[in-house]
Design a protein around this motif. Structure first.
Motif, PDB file in Angstrom:
ATOM      1  N   ARG A 490       0.844  -1.196   0.000  1.00 40.06           N
ATOM      2  CA  ARG A 490       0.000   0.000   0.000  1.00 40.06           C
ATOM      3  C   ARG A 490       0.879   1.246   0.000  1.00 40.06           C
ATOM      4  O   ARG A 490       1.927   1.296   0.658  1.00 40.06           O
ATOM      5  CB  ARG A 490      -0.966  -0.010   1.172  1.00 40.06           C
ATOM      6  N   GLY A 491       0.468   2.213  -0.789  1.00 40.43           N
ATOM      7  CA  GLY A 491       1.196   3.468  -0.875  1.00 40.43           C
ATOM      8  C   GLY A 491       2.401   3.450  -1.791  1.00 40.43           C
ATOM      9  O   GLY A 491       3.150   4.431  -1.831  1.00 40.43           O
ATOM     10  N   THR A 492       2.582   2.364  -2.563  1.00 46.45           N
ATOM     11  CA  THR A 492       3.738   2.292  -3.460  1.00 46.45           C
ATOM     12  C   THR A 492       3.303   2.359  -4.924  1.00 46.45           C
ATOM     13  O   THR A 492       3.915   1.746  -5.800  1.00 46.45           O
ATOM     14  CB  THR A 492       4.547   1.003  -3.215  1.00 46.45           C
ATOM     15  N   ASP A 493       2.275   3.130  -5.199  1.00 47.67           N
ATOM     16  CA  ASP A 493       1.714   3.207  -6.552  1.00 47.67           C
ATOM     17  C   ASP A 493       2.742   3.680  -7.573  1.00 47.67           C
ATOM     18  O   ASP A 493       2.866   3.105  -8.663  1.00 47.67           O
ATOM     19  CB  ASP A 493       0.510   4.150  -6.568  1.00 47.67           C
ATOM     20  N   ARG A 494       3.480   4.731  -7.249  1.00 49.87           N
ATOM     21  CA  ARG A 494       4.446   5.263  -8.210  1.00 49.87           C
ATOM     22  C   ARG A 494       5.508   4.227  -8.556  1.00 49.87           C
ATOM     23  O   ARG A 494       5.894   4.083  -9.728  1.00 49.87           O
ATOM     24  CB  ARG A 494       5.087   6.539  -7.655  1.00 49.87           C
TER      25      ARG A 494
END
Length: 509
Positions: A490-494
């Motif tokens: 989670r939170g590692t989209d880039r």
């Protein structure tokens, strides 16, 4: 196997650099070495070397899948599936022979398949409102990017139709754009039109009983997948460059897989959902579809918060028990695609498969209950307004008790902890995006439902845990596209989007 693949990729690097000496090195120095392309056959190492020197390089391409067969000791057949920048697909088959000096190519055959001629005729099942509805400002990272918006997002001056004509008749005209629409427009995008969706977004098929089934140009005669069927079809046809869509249980990832597109389901809560008609808010996300991974990454930047901590993807994980959920031909193509990736890949048993039936049941219970909470009053007031299969899903939610919902939510809470341990920052879990290629548009409903249930077991992992997932069109079953899905922390989209874009770095034929 490792030394063979190392030789194959060294040869690919030589092709990319047009390094003639290195290319000569990898072809077996023998008078009967072969290279064939089209109707031309070159015989002998010297003739092949002369051809290389005379042609001045080759078109840029990417290697999408690598297949290996070992028919005899010290012999291997390697077939690479390739795609050029113009969309042309090709095959390169090499017979490698293990010599005292290592692996060398004894024979090679190169073929290309012409890119399909685009069909520019609009499909009325794709658009509810054709545009452009907002012109590009000509400035910003998305200047002049044609964008199709799923008919769940508010567009100023228009009504939200939600894939149902009865809903549309009762909808108010929106005064403002949804937050995600506004951000894309602020980045310079053009609003090309409002694209169709499955009814209230509660389907994965893309077969709308009221507006028809959009044509799938990547798989003629087959469905696009839903519920983001309209944006997916618009991008696949080339009528839009970008699709703004939603993903609750796979509604971006499934159409991306079926239509040969890139698709991004963001970390839950990472992108704005103001002005979006909800289905199940605990799982709803606003994401994107595109034909190009660079554009997908650029457009995602307009929607993501600036505070995300960036940890690049440096390792990949594959769980064979999860891959087994896909059809045999999908599994074979998945393995070939994994060989074409350039990061360390670990094959592990995550333990997820043993819990999956319980997690899937809990997810379906919670999703259906929330969907009924959102739309039950409207459905009760409009009997017969929904197609029978969609109505049945909502009715399942109506029958979920408070105790059943609480139990499901506890199961999902435990599942998130397990998945958070599987995909730590810097790691991506690879999966087939769908259990198989797109079903035929004329398939019986029970077959479509069976495919839906099988695919949901793959897509529900990101949905129930709120994790980001990016789909890339890297698998092929016969002539049909299937997506490879990378699931991240989670939170590692880039980082996940960067990995997807960088994994398609070109080589030369």
């Amino acid at each position: 196997m490792d030394d063979l693949l190392a030789a194959f990729w060294a040869y690919e690097r030589a092709l990319a650099a047009n390094d003639l000496a290195e290319l000569d090195h990898w072809f077996l120095d023998a008078p009967d070495t072969l290279r064939a392309e089209g109707d031309n056959v070159l015989v002998g190492h010297a003739a092949i070397a002369d051809f290389r020197r005379g042609r001045g390089g080759a078109p840029t391409r990417v290697v999408e899948r690598v297949h290996v067969v070992r028919p005899a000791p010290r012999v291997a057949v390697v077939t690479a599936e390739t795609r050029r920048q113009d969309g042309t697909r090709g095959l390169q088959t090499q017979v490698w022979q293990h010599t005292e000096a290592g692996w060398r190519i004894a024979a090679a055959h190169v073929s290309a398949v012409a890119a399909p001629v685009p069909d520019d005729r609009p499909d009325p099942a794709v658009w509810r409102v054709a545009g452009p509805l907002a012109q590009s400002s000509g400035r910003g990272a998305l200047a002049h990017v044609r964008t199709a918006v799923k008919d769940l997002f508010a567009v100023a001056g228009q009504r939200v139709g939600a894939g149902n004509p009865v809903w549309l008749r009762g909808a108010r005209t929106e005064e403002e754009h949804a937050d995600a629409v506004r951000r894309l427009l602020d980045a310079g995008a053009e609003l090309t039109g409002i694209a169709q969706t499955d009814e209230l977004a509660f389907s994965l098929a893309g077969t709308n009983t009221h507006y028809g089934t959009p044509a799938n140009p990547a798989a003629p005669g087959r469905i696009t997948g839903g519920s983001s069927s309209g944006p997916a079809a618009a991008v696949a046809h080339g009528w839009a460059d970008l699709g703004l869509a939603t993903d609750t249980a796979g509604s971006i990832r499934v159409p991306a897989s079926y239509c040969g597109l890139y698709g991004w389901r963001p970390t839950h809560g990472a992108t704005p959902t103001g002005g979006l008609l909800a289905l199940a808010p605990s799982f709803d996300t606003a994401g994107l579809l595109a034909g190009d991974p660079g554009l997908l990454r650029t457009a995602a930047e307009a929607l993501l918060p600036a505070t995300e901590t960036f940890v690049p993807v440096t390792g990949l994980v594959v769980d064979a028990e999860l891959v087994e959920l896909a059809e045999p031909e999908v599994r074979a193509s998945f393995e070939a695609a994994c060989r074409a990736l350039h990061l360390p890949l670990a094959r592990v048993s995550t333990g997820v498969a043993e819990h999956l039936d319980d997690w899937f049941a809990a997810f379906r219970t919670a999703q259906a209950a929330e969907a009924w909470q959102q739309h039950g009053a409207w459905i009760t007031a409009h009997p017969g307004a929904l197609a029978p299969d969609v109505a049945a899903r909502f009715d399942h939610g109506r029958r979920v008790s408070a105790a059943q919902l609480a139990q499901a939510e506890q199961v999902l809470s435990d599942a998130r902890k397990v998945l958070d341990a599987v995909v730590s920052p810097g790691t991506a879990l690879l999966l087939p995006a769908t259990s198989g290629p797109a079903p035929r548009a004329d398939a019986p409903p029970e077959e479509v439902e069976a495919v839906r249930a099988a695919t949901l077991r793959l897509t529900c992992l990101a949905s129930l845990a709120g994790l980001p997932a990016v789909v890339a069109p890297l698998l092929r079953v016969r002539s049909l596209p299937v997506g490879l899905c990378a699931l991240g922390a989670r939170g590692t989209d880039r980082a996940l989007l960067d990995f997807t874009a960088e994994s398609r770095s070109p080589a030369h034929a």
